[in-house]
Design a protein around this motif. Sequence first.
Motif, short mmCIF file in Angstrom:
data_model
loop_
_atom_site.label_atom_id
_atom_site.label_comp_id
_atom_site.label_asym_id
_atom_site.label_seq_id
_atom_site.Cartn_x
_atom_site.Cartn_y
_atom_site.Cartn_z
N LEU A 289 0.82 -1.20 0.00
CA LEU A 289 0.00 0.00 0.00
C LEU A 289 0.87 1.27 0.00
CD1 LEU A 289 -2.84 -1.05 2.48
CD2 LEU A 289 -3.06 -0.67 0.02
N GLN A 290 2.00 1.25 0.70
CA GLN A 290 2.89 2.41 0.70
C GLN A 290 3.49 2.65 -0.69
OE1 GLN A 290 5.63 1.55 3.86
NE2 GLN A 290 4.41 2.67 5.39
N ARG A 291 3.83 1.56 -1.39
CA ARG A 291 4.36 1.71 -2.75
C ARG A 291 3.31 2.29 -3.68
NH1 ARG A 291 7.02 -3.40 -1.61
NH2 ARG A 291 5.20 -4.45 -2.48
N VAL A 292 2.07 1.83 -3.57
CA VAL A 292 0.99 2.36 -4.41
C VAL A 292 0.76 3.83 -4.12
CG1 VAL A 292 -1.51 2.19 -4.85
CG2 VAL A 292 -0.13 0.11 -4.70
N LYS A 293 0.79 4.21 -2.84
CA LYS A 293 0.59 5.61 -2.46
C LYS A 293 1.71 6.47 -3.04
CE LYS A 293 0.40 8.68 1.50
NZ LYS A 293 0.63 8.84 2.92
N ALA A 294 2.95 5.99 -3.01
CA ALA A 294 4.08 6.74 -3.55
C ALA A 294 3.92 6.93 -5.05
CB ALA A 294 5.39 6.02 -3.24
N LEU A 295 3.45 5.94 -5.76
CA LEU A 295 3.24 6.06 -7.19
C LEU A 295 2.14 7.08 -7.50
CD1 LEU A 295 3.53 2.35 -8.35
CD2 LEU A 295 5.07 4.23 -8.90
N LEU A 296 1.10 7.06 -6.71
CA LEU A 296 -0.02 7.97 -6.96
C LEU A 296 0.33 9.42 -6.62
CD1 LEU A 296 -3.00 5.81 -5.67
CD2 LEU A 296 -2.43 6.36 -8.04
N THR A 297 1.08 9.63 -5.57
CA THR A 297 1.42 11.01 -5.17
C THR A 297 2.64 11.54 -5.90
OG1 THR A 297 2.72 10.20 -3.30
CG2 THR A 297 0.40 10.75 -2.88
N GLY A 298 3.42 10.68 -6.52
CA GLY A 298 4.59 11.13 -7.26
C GLY A 298 5.84 11.26 -6.40
N THR A 299 5.82 10.81 -5.19
CA THR A 299 7.01 10.86 -4.33
C THR A 299 7.64 9.48 -4.30
OG1 THR A 299 5.69 10.39 -2.37
CG2 THR A 299 6.11 12.71 -2.88
N ASP A 300 8.92 9.47 -4.12
CA ASP A 300 9.66 8.21 -4.13
C ASP A 300 10.01 7.84 -2.69
OD1 ASP A 300 11.04 5.99 -4.89
OD2 ASP A 300 12.83 7.08 -5.53
N LEU A 301 9.27 6.93 -2.11
CA LEU A 301 9.53 6.52 -0.73
C LEU A 301 10.34 5.24 -0.66
CD1 LEU A 301 6.03 7.22 0.86
CD2 LEU A 301 8.07 8.62 0.98
N THR A 302 10.73 4.69 -1.79
CA THR A 302 11.44 3.42 -1.76
C THR A 302 12.93 3.59 -1.43
OG1 THR A 302 11.83 3.54 -4.13
CG2 THR A 302 9.88 2.33 -3.39
N THR A 303 13.45 4.83 -1.56
CA THR A 303 14.86 5.02 -1.22
C THR A 303 15.00 4.99 0.30
OG1 THR A 303 14.58 7.40 -1.25
CG2 THR A 303 15.40 6.37 -3.26
N LYS A 304 15.89 4.16 0.75
CA LYS A 304 16.09 4.04 2.19
C LYS A 304 17.28 4.87 2.61
CE LYS A 304 14.17 -0.55 2.75
NZ LYS A 304 14.41 -1.91 3.25
N ARG A 305 17.19 5.42 3.79
CA ARG A 305 18.32 6.15 4.34
C ARG A 305 19.24 5.19 5.05
NH1 ARG A 305 16.17 9.20 8.98
NH2 ARG A 305 14.47 7.78 9.10
N LYS A 306 20.46 5.56 5.14
CA LYS A 306 21.41 4.77 5.90
C LYS A 306 21.25 5.12 7.38
CE LYS A 306 24.70 4.29 2.21
NZ LYS A 306 26.06 4.49 1.76
#
Length: 137
Positions: free
Chosen positions: A17-34
Amino acid sequence: MNTSDIVVAIDAEIAQLQRVKALLTGTDLTTKRKPGRSVGVAAPNKATSFNPVESAKKTKRRTMSAEGRAKIAAAQKARWAKSKRVAKKAAHKAAPVPAKKMVTAKAVDRKTAPVKKASVVKKSTQLKAETAATPAS
């Protein structure tokens, strides 16, 4: 179905669901911080090394003039010379002082005794010979 399987299924659903939300809003949440990095470092829509489209862009590298490189090189050589001088002084202070030689009385007599130089003796003999050779008037 036990509770651990249910929890795993719920976590998978939340991630999807978070990946779908990121695609719909145009933000990239898949990049992880160190670990230890603040949120601002891996902000959305920022270029990362994993994004092939962004990494294809070439940024212009800054260049340094030959004069600037020469100044930096001279400054570094001065730093090295200073550190070598400090190390040399420290080594000199740490080195043991050699013991002085004992001087005998005979050596002192030889040093303080008057020494006739050969040139002085030769000149005095020449003067005597000249005065004897010239007739007195």
